[in-house]
Motif scaffolding. Structure first.
Motif, PDB file in Angstrom:
ATOM      1  N   LYS A 156       5.556   2.192  -9.234  1.00  0.00           N
ATOM      2  CA  LYS A 156       5.511   0.752  -9.009  1.00  0.00           C
ATOM      3  C   LYS A 156       4.856   0.030 -10.182  1.00  0.00           C
ATOM      4  N   LEU A 157       3.858   0.648 -10.793  1.00  0.00           N
ATOM      5  CA  LEU A 157       3.217   0.014 -11.937  1.00  0.00           C
ATOM      6  C   LEU A 157       4.200  -0.160 -13.091  1.00  0.00           C
ATOM      7  N   GLN A 158       4.952   0.909 -13.414  1.00  0.00           N
ATOM      8  CA  GLN A 158       5.872   0.818 -14.547  1.00  0.00           C
ATOM      9  C   GLN A 158       7.091  -0.040 -14.211  1.00  0.00           C
ATOM     10  N   GLY A 159       7.498  -0.057 -12.955  1.00  0.00           N
ATOM     11  CA  GLY A 159       8.435  -1.065 -12.477  1.00  0.00           C
ATOM     12  C   GLY A 159       9.887  -0.914 -12.864  1.00  0.00           C
ATOM     13  N   LYS A 160      10.331   0.295 -13.239  1.00  0.00           N
ATOM     14  CA  LYS A 160      11.731   0.482 -13.601  1.00  0.00           C
ATOM     15  C   LYS A 160      12.363   1.552 -12.725  1.00  0.00           C
ATOM     16  N   ARG A 161      13.629   1.357 -12.394  1.00  0.00           N
ATOM     17  CA  ARG A 161      14.285   2.250 -11.448  1.00  0.00           C
ATOM     18  C   ARG A 161      14.760   3.570 -12.047  1.00  0.00           C
ATOM     19  N   ASN A 162      14.767   3.683 -13.351  1.00  0.00           N
ATOM     20  CA  ASN A 162      15.309   4.896 -13.971  1.00  0.00           C
ATOM     21  C   ASN A 162      14.265   5.989 -14.126  1.00  0.00           C
ATOM     22  N   VAL A 163      13.230   5.976 -13.293  1.00  0.00           N
ATOM     23  CA  VAL A 163      12.158   6.972 -13.349  1.00  0.00           C
ATOM     24  C   VAL A 163      12.236   7.864 -12.118  1.00  0.00           C
ATOM     25  N   SER A 164      12.226   9.182 -12.363  1.00  0.00           N
ATOM     26  CA  SER A 164      12.254  10.178 -11.295  1.00  0.00           C
ATOM     27  C   SER A 164      10.838  10.680 -11.018  1.00  0.00           C
ATOM     28  N   PHE A 165      10.470  10.727  -9.735  1.00  0.00           N
ATOM     29  CA  PHE A 165       9.153  11.259  -9.375  1.00  0.00           C
ATOM     30  C   PHE A 165       8.979  12.681  -9.909  1.00  0.00           C
ATOM     31  N   LYS A 166      10.011  13.493  -9.757  1.00  0.00           N
ATOM     32  CA  LYS A 166       9.899  14.910 -10.113  1.00  0.00           C
ATOM     33  C   LYS A 166      10.041  15.135 -11.612  1.00  0.00           C
ATOM     34  N   ASP A 167      10.936  14.427 -12.262  1.00  0.00           N
ATOM     35  CA  ASP A 167      11.233  14.696 -13.666  1.00  0.00           C
ATOM     36  C   ASP A 167      10.355  13.936 -14.652  1.00  0.00           C
ATOM     37  N   HIS A 168       9.849  12.778 -14.259  1.00  0.00           N
ATOM     38  CA  HIS A 168       9.165  11.916 -15.223  1.00  0.00           C
ATOM     39  C   HIS A 168       7.686  11.689 -14.959  1.00  0.00           C
ATOM     40  N   ILE A 169       7.214  11.959 -13.736  1.00  0.00           N
ATOM     41  CA  ILE A 169       5.797  11.740 -13.415  1.00  0.00           C
ATOM     42  C   ILE A 169       5.167  13.084 -13.061  1.00  0.00           C
ATOM     43  N   ARG A 170       4.178  13.499 -13.829  1.00  0.00           N
ATOM     44  CA  ARG A 170       3.520  14.793 -13.627  1.00  0.00           C
ATOM     45  C   ARG A 170       2.042  14.594 -13.327  1.00  0.00           C
ATOM     46  N   LEU A 171       1.553  15.343 -12.346  1.00  0.00           N
ATOM     47  CA  LEU A 171       0.170  15.249 -11.908  1.00  0.00           C
ATOM     48  C   LEU A 171      -0.630  16.438 -12.399  1.00  0.00           C
ATOM     49  N   GLN A 172      -1.828  16.177 -12.894  1.00  0.00           N
ATOM     50  CA  GLN A 172      -2.737  17.255 -13.269  1.00  0.00           C
ATOM     51  C   GLN A 172      -3.346  17.851 -12.003  1.00  0.00           C
ATOM     52  N   PRO A 173      -3.644  19.152 -11.990  1.00  0.00           N
ATOM     53  CA  PRO A 173      -4.218  19.785 -10.790  1.00  0.00           C
ATOM     54  C   PRO A 173      -5.512  19.096 -10.344  1.00  0.00           C
ATOM     55  N   PHE A 174      -5.669  18.966  -9.039  1.00  0.00           N
ATOM     56  CA  PHE A 174      -6.887  18.375  -8.495  1.00  0.00           C
ATOM     57  C   PHE A 174      -7.139  18.961  -7.113  1.00  0.00           C
ATOM     58  N   PRO A 175      -8.403  19.170  -6.746  1.00  0.00           N
ATOM     59  CA  PRO A 175      -8.718  19.704  -5.414  1.00  0.00           C
ATOM     60  C   PRO A 175      -8.593  18.633  -4.354  1.00  0.00           C
ATOM     61  N   PHE A 176      -8.354  19.039  -3.129  1.00  0.00           N
ATOM     62  CA  PHE A 176      -8.261  18.075  -2.035  1.00  0.00           C
ATOM     63  C   PHE A 176      -9.635  17.516  -1.691  1.00  0.00           C
ATOM     64  N   ASN A 177      -9.694  16.211  -1.544  1.00  0.00           N
ATOM     65  CA  ASN A 177     -10.855  15.508  -1.003  1.00  0.00           C
ATOM     66  C   ASN A 177     -10.350  14.306  -0.223  1.00  0.00           C
ATOM     67  N   GLN A 178     -11.214  13.716   0.563  1.00  0.00           N
ATOM     68  CA  GLN A 178     -10.821  12.523   1.313  1.00  0.00           C
ATOM     69  C   GLN A 178     -10.590  11.323   0.399  1.00  0.00           C
ATOM     70  N   LYS A 179     -11.223  11.325  -0.767  1.00  0.00           N
ATOM     71  CA  LYS A 179     -11.016  10.283  -1.764  1.00  0.00           C
ATOM     72  C   LYS A 179     -11.372  10.849  -3.135  1.00  0.00           C
ATOM     73  N   GLY A 180     -10.782  10.291  -4.182  1.00  0.00           N
ATOM     74  CA  GLY A 180     -11.067  10.778  -5.520  1.00  0.00           C
ATOM     75  C   GLY A 180     -10.088  10.225  -6.529  1.00  0.00           C
ATOM     76  N   SER A 181      -9.958  10.919  -7.649  1.00  0.00           N
ATOM     77  CA  SER A 181      -9.041  10.493  -8.695  1.00  0.00           C
ATOM     78  C   SER A 181      -8.598  11.703  -9.507  1.00  0.00           C
ATOM     79  N   PHE A 182      -7.509  11.540 -10.228  1.00  0.00           N
ATOM     80  CA  PHE A 182      -7.001  12.587 -11.106  1.00  0.00           C
ATOM     81  C   PHE A 182      -6.043  11.943 -12.098  1.00  0.00           C
ATOM     82  N   GLU A 183      -5.599  12.723 -13.063  1.00  0.00           N
ATOM     83  CA  GLU A 183      -4.760  12.197 -14.133  1.00  0.00           C
ATOM     84  C   GLU A 183      -3.287  12.421 -13.837  1.00  0.00           C
ATOM     85  N   ALA A 184      -2.489  11.419 -14.161  1.00  0.00           N
ATOM     86  CA  ALA A 184      -1.037  11.515 -14.046  1.00  0.00           C
ATOM     87  C   ALA A 184      -0.414  11.078 -15.363  1.00  0.00           C
ATOM     88  N   LYS A 185       0.706  11.691 -15.709  1.00  0.00           N
ATOM     89  CA  LYS A 185       1.410  11.327 -16.934  1.00  0.00           C
ATOM     90  C   LYS A 185       2.824  10.864 -16.608  1.00  0.00           C
TER      91      LYS A 185
END
Length: 231
Positions: A156-185
């Protein structure tokens, strides 16, 4: 009072959650709609879609704290924006809640989702193997929802429809917590951008949100938050 949760990230960025308890008529009475907006509203089916549209606009009005008309438009990709305004905005909704995020100086994205077991059946459609490998079995459903909300918020931030969740957005490993943050590319259109994505559980919902690139927002912000007691 329908405002259920409010969080201020910094002096220019905040989001809020609205519990939809009003009728469509009650929400409509709080808005100032012009002909083109009325046409959009008339094209929606009665029920949740109608309530979601009205409640996001009502919440936007509260966050902007204005009695004046708000010209909220949608671009060719479906991203909402405010012509002539410095504010960046993002909308989300799920079942009985609507969410709005605003910022004066950076693009934003927010997603809210009710937590249901069915996400496990579609996990491979939006996560690659390396992402699936860090999902914790003990908290699998919630961990998957964090990943979904994070990717949706970046999308939603980048706002373009030609982006695939699986192919274009990658998440860095992070442990489960009720709240927190992690890096995405985000790797799309021959560009690579890095984001710090924040998340938290709210009742039986998961919220993911992002504001600008990580060069701007590099750690969990010093925030103030308000939980509004429901009557």
């Amino acid at each position: 009072m329908a405002l259920a949760y409010h969080k201020k990230l910094d002096d220019s960025t905040e989001f809020a959650i609205w519990k939809i308890e009003e009728s469509a008529e009650e929400l409509y009475a709080q808005l100032q709609l012009r002909d083109h907006e009325q046409k959009v509203l008339n094209g929606l089916n009665n029920g949740k879609r109608n309530l979601h549209w009205l409640s996001t606009r009502t919440l936007l009005r509260q966050l902007l704290n204005t009695k004046h008309y708000i010209d909220c438009q949608v671009d060719e990709h479906g991203k909402p924006y405010l012509p002539g305004s410095p504010y960046h905005i993002s909308f989300s909704h799920s079942f009985d809640y609507a969410a709005v995020m605003i910022s004066k100086d950076k693009p934003v994205g927010i997603d809210i989702e009710i937590i249901k077991d069915k996400i496990e059946r579609v996990a491979k459609k939006f996560l690659v193997k390396e992402e699936l490998d860090f999902i914790e079995d003990k908290h699998k459903i919630e961990h998957l929802y964090i990943c979904w909300c994070a990717k949706e918020a970046v999308y939603k931030l980048q706002g373009k429809r030609n982006v695939s969740f699986k192919d274009h957005i990658r998440l860095q490993p992070f442990p489960f917590n009720q709240k927190g943050s992690f890096e995405a590319k985000l790797e799309a259109d021959q560009e690579c951008k890095t984001f710090d994505v924040f998340y938290e559980k709210f009742e039986n919902y998961m919220i993911g949100y992002v504001a600008g690139c990580s060069e701007i927002l590099t750690s969990i912000p010093d925030i103030t938050e308000t939980q509004v007691n429901e009557k």
